[in-house]
Design a protein around this motif. Structure first.
Motif, short mmCIF file in Angstrom:
data_model
loop_
_atom_site.label_atom_id
_atom_site.label_comp_id
_atom_site.label_asym_id
_atom_site.label_seq_id
_atom_site.Cartn_x
_atom_site.Cartn_y
_atom_site.Cartn_z
N THR A 245 0.86 -1.18 0.00
CA THR A 245 0.00 0.00 0.00
C THR A 245 0.90 1.23 0.00
N SER B 84 1.30 5.04 0.69
CA SER B 84 0.84 6.28 1.31
C SER B 84 2.06 6.95 1.93
N GLY C 288 -5.88 5.23 -2.04
CA GLY C 288 -5.91 3.80 -2.32
C GLY C 288 -4.81 3.29 -3.24
N THR D 61 -1.56 1.47 -4.65
CA THR D 61 -0.74 0.29 -4.41
C THR D 61 0.51 0.45 -5.24
N ASN E 176 -4.34 2.66 -8.41
CA ASN E 176 -5.37 2.82 -7.38
C ASN E 176 -6.68 2.15 -7.79
#
Length: 179
Positions: free
Chosen positions: A6, A8, A105, A107, A119
């Motif tokens: 993920t 972020s 979202g 990745t 995403n």
């Protein structure tokens, strides 16, 4: 071998990563140009501060000669406020990047072909051959392609495995893409 995680970023990671994007562009003698530009800008802020201070003192009918320390403190305060405005502007750019719809979202996929960010709605693939440099800093790596960079903090790489192993693999893939 491939890695998936993920994607972020924290504000601190984005700030450090965005700073590292410029490192390959201004390497070697180009660093002198960057330093000269920084010095000229800083002098410009100071000169502007002095000019605005003179105008402000005249506005209030105070002769500059009589203002003494007030003049210099006012000029310095104005110059510092310009620098603070630049920091606010930079923070706003980071915030817009971090809060954009495309970042929601995400990745991150790393494999021998390159780096993919997806995403579910959008997909961005960058081949290792198209990555100009891997710029590294403390606990962060940035895959730089022109003025664009994919920020790879160690915190995220740790999700894929041992950070030194993942970093070495990324460096190996990047080197193979340029062989």
């Amino acid at each position: 071998m491939s890695y998936s995680m993920t994607y972020s970023l924290t504000d601190k990671e984005a700030r450090r990563g965005m700073a590292l994007i410029w490192r390959p562009m201004f390497a070697g003698p180009w660093r002198v140009l960057l330093l000269a530009n920084t010095c000229i800008r800083s002098m410009g802020y100071m000169v502007t501060g002095f000019l605005v201070a003179i105008l402000a003192l005249r506005w209030f009918g105070i002769p500059v000669e009589d203002a003494g320390h007030v003049y210099y403190l006012l000029a310095l305060g104005i110059a510092i406020s310009f620098l603070l405005l630049l920091r606010v502007q930079s923070a706003r750019i980071r915030r817009c990047y971090l809060c954009s719809r495309s970042m929601s979202g995400q990745t991150l996929f790393l494999d021998q072909a390159g780096i993919t960010l997806s995403n579910g709605r959008s997909r961005n693939f960058t081949a290792w051959h198209d990555i100009d440099a891997l710029s590294t800093g403390k606990a962060i790596m940035v895959a730089v392609s022109g003025v664009y960079g994919i920020i790879l903090p160690d915190r995220l790489l740790a999700k894929a495995g041992e950070v030194p192993v993942v970093r070495r693999q990324v460096e190996t893939w990047h080197a193979a893409g340029h062989a």
